[in-house]
Design a protein around this motif. Structure first.
Motif, short mmCIF file in Angstrom:
data_model
loop_
_atom_site.label_atom_id
_atom_site.label_comp_id
_atom_site.label_asym_id
_atom_site.label_seq_id
_atom_site.Cartn_x
_atom_site.Cartn_y
_atom_site.Cartn_z
N VAL A 1 0.85 -1.19 0.00
CA VAL A 1 0.00 0.00 0.00
C VAL A 1 0.89 1.25 0.00
O VAL A 1 1.80 1.35 0.82
CB VAL A 1 -0.92 0.03 1.25
CG1 VAL A 1 -1.77 1.28 1.27
CG2 VAL A 1 -1.79 -1.22 1.30
N ALA B 1 1.23 7.12 1.22
CA ALA B 1 0.37 8.29 1.06
C ALA B 1 -1.11 7.93 1.05
O ALA B 1 -1.95 8.80 1.23
CB ALA B 1 0.74 9.05 -0.22
N SER B 2 -1.41 6.66 0.86
CA SER B 2 -2.81 6.20 0.80
C SER B 2 -3.28 5.54 2.09
O SER B 2 -4.31 4.88 2.11
CB SER B 2 -2.98 5.21 -0.36
OG SER B 2 -2.71 5.83 -1.59
N ARG B 3 -2.54 5.74 3.17
CA ARG B 3 -2.87 5.08 4.43
C ARG B 3 -4.32 5.35 4.87
O ARG B 3 -5.06 4.42 5.21
CB ARG B 3 -1.91 5.51 5.53
CG ARG B 3 -2.21 4.87 6.87
CD ARG B 3 -1.27 5.37 7.96
NE ARG B 3 -1.74 4.99 9.27
CZ ARG B 3 -1.07 4.25 10.13
NH1 ARG B 3 0.13 3.80 9.81
NH2 ARG B 3 -1.57 3.96 11.30
N GLU B 4 -4.74 6.60 4.91
CA GLU B 4 -6.08 6.92 5.39
C GLU B 4 -7.16 6.34 4.48
O GLU B 4 -8.17 5.84 4.95
CB GLU B 4 -6.26 8.43 5.56
CG GLU B 4 -5.41 9.01 6.68
CD GLU B 4 -5.57 8.28 8.01
OE1 GLU B 4 -6.72 8.02 8.43
OE2 GLU B 4 -4.54 7.96 8.63
N ARG B 5 -6.94 6.38 3.18
CA ARG B 5 -7.91 5.79 2.23
C ARG B 5 -7.96 4.28 2.43
O ARG B 5 -9.03 3.68 2.41
CB ARG B 5 -7.52 6.14 0.80
CG ARG B 5 -8.32 5.42 -0.26
CD ARG B 5 -9.73 5.98 -0.44
NE ARG B 5 -10.40 5.26 -1.52
CZ ARG B 5 -11.59 4.69 -1.42
NH1 ARG B 5 -12.29 4.80 -0.32
NH2 ARG B 5 -12.11 4.03 -2.43
N TYR B 6 -6.80 3.65 2.66
CA TYR B 6 -6.77 2.21 2.90
C TYR B 6 -7.58 1.87 4.15
O TYR B 6 -8.38 0.92 4.15
CB TYR B 6 -5.33 1.68 3.03
CG TYR B 6 -5.33 0.19 3.19
CD1 TYR B 6 -5.35 -0.64 2.08
CD2 TYR B 6 -5.36 -0.41 4.46
CE1 TYR B 6 -5.40 -2.03 2.22
CE2 TYR B 6 -5.42 -1.77 4.61
CZ TYR B 6 -5.43 -2.58 3.48
OH TYR B 6 -5.49 -3.95 3.62
N GLU C 1 5.97 2.61 -0.50
CA GLU C 1 4.91 1.66 -0.11
C GLU C 1 5.27 0.97 1.19
O GLU C 1 6.44 0.94 1.59
CB GLU C 1 4.73 0.58 -1.20
CG GLU C 1 4.20 1.08 -2.51
CD GLU C 1 4.05 -0.01 -3.54
OE1 GLU C 1 3.17 0.13 -4.42
OE2 GLU C 1 4.80 -1.02 -3.49
N ASP D 1 -12.30 1.74 -6.42
CA ASP D 1 -11.09 2.56 -6.45
C ASP D 1 -10.20 2.14 -5.28
O ASP D 1 -10.10 2.84 -4.28
CB ASP D 1 -11.47 4.05 -6.35
CG ASP D 1 -10.26 4.95 -6.39
OD1 ASP D 1 -9.24 4.57 -7.00
OD2 ASP D 1 -10.33 6.05 -5.80
N PRO E 1 -7.01 1.49 -2.96
CA PRO E 1 -5.79 2.27 -2.74
C PRO E 1 -4.52 1.42 -2.73
O PRO E 1 -3.58 1.69 -1.99
CB PRO E 1 -6.05 2.91 -1.38
CG PRO E 1 -6.90 1.90 -0.68
CD PRO E 1 -7.78 1.29 -1.75
#
Length: 117
Positions: free
Chosen positions: A11, A14-19, A64, A98, A100
């Motif tokens: 992952v 930068a996509s931690r919160e979306r994940y 990642e 979508d 992440p």
């Protein structure tokens, strides 16, 4: 004994919160469809190996992190039924289009519990 699905996912940091948002939605659906528990773990101490390692397994790229997850089910039959219902659930098709992370590098499998302490 219970049955466990295990996952490794690369992952983008930068996509931690979306994940986390997607993981919470997925966990609720898995539990609705029979899962006993869902655990998501953000890599904290995941060293690069020389022969094998979590980063090597998912072909980790710069920027990642490895996420290690598992779902516990009452049995393999409950998992098979619950996973089928999850995949057919209309919310799964709309809420998770979508993702992440790169699903092509996700590693997953089902496991029979042989020791539980």
């Amino acid at each position: 004994m219970n049955y466990v699905d295990g996952f490794l996912v690369p992952v983008p940091t930068a996509s931690r919160e979306r994940y986390i948002e997607v993981a919470r939605k997925a966990a609720a659906l898995f539990k609705e469809h029979g899962a006993l528990s869902v655990v998501e773990c953000w890599g904290d101490d995941v060293p690069e190996g020389k022969v094998t390692s979590f980063p090597m397994a998912v072909k980790l790229k710069e920027g990642e992190i490895v996420v290690f997850s598992w779902i516990t089910w009452p049995s393999k039959a409950a998992r098979d039924e619950g996973m089928k219902k999850f995949m057919e659930d209309a919310r799964m098709k709309t809420d998770f289009n979508d993702m992440p992370f790169d699903g092509q590098r996700m590693i997953f499998g089902g496991f029979q519990v042989i020791v539980q302490a």
